[in-house]
Design a protein around this motif. Structure first.
Motif, short mmCIF file in Angstrom:
data_model
loop_
_atom_site.label_atom_id
_atom_site.label_comp_id
_atom_site.label_asym_id
_atom_site.label_seq_id
_atom_site.Cartn_x
_atom_site.Cartn_y
_atom_site.Cartn_z
N ILE A 170 35.40 -26.01 -26.20
CA ILE A 170 34.40 -26.54 -25.28
C ILE A 170 34.09 -28.00 -25.58
O ILE A 170 34.00 -28.84 -24.66
N LEU A 171 33.94 -28.33 -26.85
CA LEU A 171 33.52 -29.67 -27.22
C LEU A 171 34.56 -30.71 -26.83
O LEU A 171 34.23 -31.77 -26.30
N GLY A 172 35.82 -30.41 -27.06
CA GLY A 172 36.88 -31.35 -26.71
C GLY A 172 36.94 -31.62 -25.22
O GLY A 172 37.06 -32.76 -24.77
N GLN A 173 36.84 -30.56 -24.42
CA GLN A 173 36.87 -30.72 -22.97
C GLN A 173 35.68 -31.53 -22.47
O GLN A 173 35.81 -32.40 -21.60
N ALA A 174 34.50 -31.23 -23.01
CA ALA A 174 33.30 -31.92 -22.58
C ALA A 174 33.35 -33.40 -22.96
O ALA A 174 33.00 -34.28 -22.15
N SER A 190 26.24 -34.63 -22.21
CA SER A 190 25.78 -34.55 -23.59
C SER A 190 24.60 -33.58 -23.72
O SER A 190 24.51 -32.81 -24.68
N VAL A 191 23.70 -33.62 -22.76
CA VAL A 191 22.55 -32.71 -22.77
C VAL A 191 23.03 -31.26 -22.75
O VAL A 191 22.52 -30.41 -23.49
N ARG A 192 24.01 -30.97 -21.92
CA ARG A 192 24.53 -29.59 -21.84
C ARG A 192 25.18 -29.18 -23.17
O ARG A 192 25.07 -28.03 -23.60
N ILE A 193 25.89 -30.13 -23.80
CA ILE A 193 26.49 -29.84 -25.11
C ILE A 193 25.41 -29.49 -26.12
O ILE A 193 25.51 -28.50 -26.85
N CYS A 272 25.12 -18.45 -23.63
CA CYS A 272 24.88 -19.86 -23.92
C CYS A 272 25.73 -20.80 -23.08
O CYS A 272 25.97 -21.96 -23.48
N ASP A 273 26.17 -20.36 -21.93
CA ASP A 273 27.01 -21.20 -21.08
C ASP A 273 26.15 -22.17 -20.28
O ASP A 273 25.84 -21.94 -19.12
N THR A 274 25.77 -23.26 -20.90
CA THR A 274 24.95 -24.26 -20.25
C THR A 274 25.73 -25.07 -19.21
O THR A 274 25.14 -25.81 -18.43
N PHE A 275 27.04 -24.90 -19.18
CA PHE A 275 27.87 -25.65 -18.23
C PHE A 275 28.01 -24.92 -16.90
O PHE A 275 28.54 -25.48 -15.94
N ALA A 276 27.55 -23.68 -16.84
CA ALA A 276 27.72 -22.87 -15.64
C ALA A 276 26.41 -22.62 -14.91
O ALA A 276 26.34 -21.77 -14.03
N THR A 277 25.38 -23.39 -15.26
CA THR A 277 24.08 -23.18 -14.63
C THR A 277 23.52 -24.49 -14.10
O THR A 277 23.79 -25.57 -14.66
#
Length: 280
Positions: A170-174, A190-193, A272-277
């Protein structure tokens, strides 16, 4: 938090007794203050810390407080290793490869740059190591109103959560996406990370409490308070600024504490999928 006398991690790289570099022009307290401002507000304050050429410093003698802090971090790191090894197997069906945690005092180097400036505690995906000057625990207590042993444990868990993100890809893609967008959009990613790392810290806390019996309700309250005290809006107000959401890099006090609690209540990595909300 019950940690004394418990098993520590072998994945500690202690650089605190080695010689490092110190920047001229700013005293120790000043460096810590600048470090906090830069880390939490996403400001590059490296020039302030390099007003003169870095000069070699003599090897540091560890105090009893330094030794105790190192032991505390080692036990906390060991707890993260056991918990994430268990959760990776149970929830993902795969092995967890633990990170190394580097302890330093004042200054050190990493593949992600110098760890003496605007970084604070951080994780470097380049070498899969987390970097921590335990003086930051004092800063949290005395300057940020986020004291307590479990508040410090939350800091360690948060940085290891970035390693979990790295292990999951996840970190590398973000971070790759952050390089392709505007500054404001990069900050939003960055906030989502960071909020995901807060949530994963809560997942860790739930399982650690169940497995080790070392965490009490009061400990959890310390972590929630720490999450609130290091929200971007809280820190910008403390710095005499009006909160500017487009500059946020870690999330608001409400967001950081809420995502930590979400992980704590669910105990599930998938929660914890903050990227899907759209509801951060």
């Amino acid at each position: 938090m019950k940690w004394r006398g418990r098993r520590g991690s072998r994945n500690i790289e202690d650089r605190r007794s080695s010689s490092g570099a110190k920047a001229g022009g700013i005293g120790g307290v000043g460096v810590i203050a600048v470090l906090v401002i830069g880390y939490f507000l996403g400001i590059d304050v490296t020039p302030l810390l390099q007003q003169t050429d870095p000069q070699p410093s003599a090897p540091t003698e560890l105090t009893q407080a330094d030794i105790a802090a190192g032991e505390f971090v080692s036990v906390t790191l060991a707890d993260t290793e056991e918990v994430w090894a268990q959760l990776f197997q149970e929830q993902l069906g795969r092995d967890y490869r633990p990170a190394t945690l580097v302890l330093f005092k004042g200054a050190t180097q990493s593949p992600c740059g110098g760890a003496s400036g605007a970084t604070g505690p951080f994780y470097c995906p380049g070498d899969k190591k987390a970097y921590l000057d335990t003086e930051f625990f004092t800063v949290m207590e005395e300057r940020l109103g986020a004291g307590g042993e479990f508040a410090a444990a939350y800091v360690v868990a948060h940085e290891i959560a970035h390693h979990v993100q790295n292990e999951l890809g996840i970190l590398g893609q973000a971070n790759q996406l952050r390089q392709q967008v505007s500054q404001a959009d990069s900050n939003a990613i960055s906030v989502r990370i960071e909020l995901q790392a807060d949530c994963l810290s809560g997942v860790w806390a739930r399982t650690a409490a169940q497995n080790f019996g070392s965490i009490s309700r009061g400990d959890i309250e310390e972590a929630v308070n720490a999450a609130r005290q290091i929200g971007d809006d809280t820190l910008q107000r403390a710095a005499g600024q009006r909160p500017m959401p487009h500059t946020f890099t870690h999330g608001t006090a409400e967001q950081r504490s809420r995502w930590f609690v979400a992980g704590l209540q669910s105990g599930q990595i998938a929660a914890c999928d903050t990227f899907a909300t759209d509801d951060l």
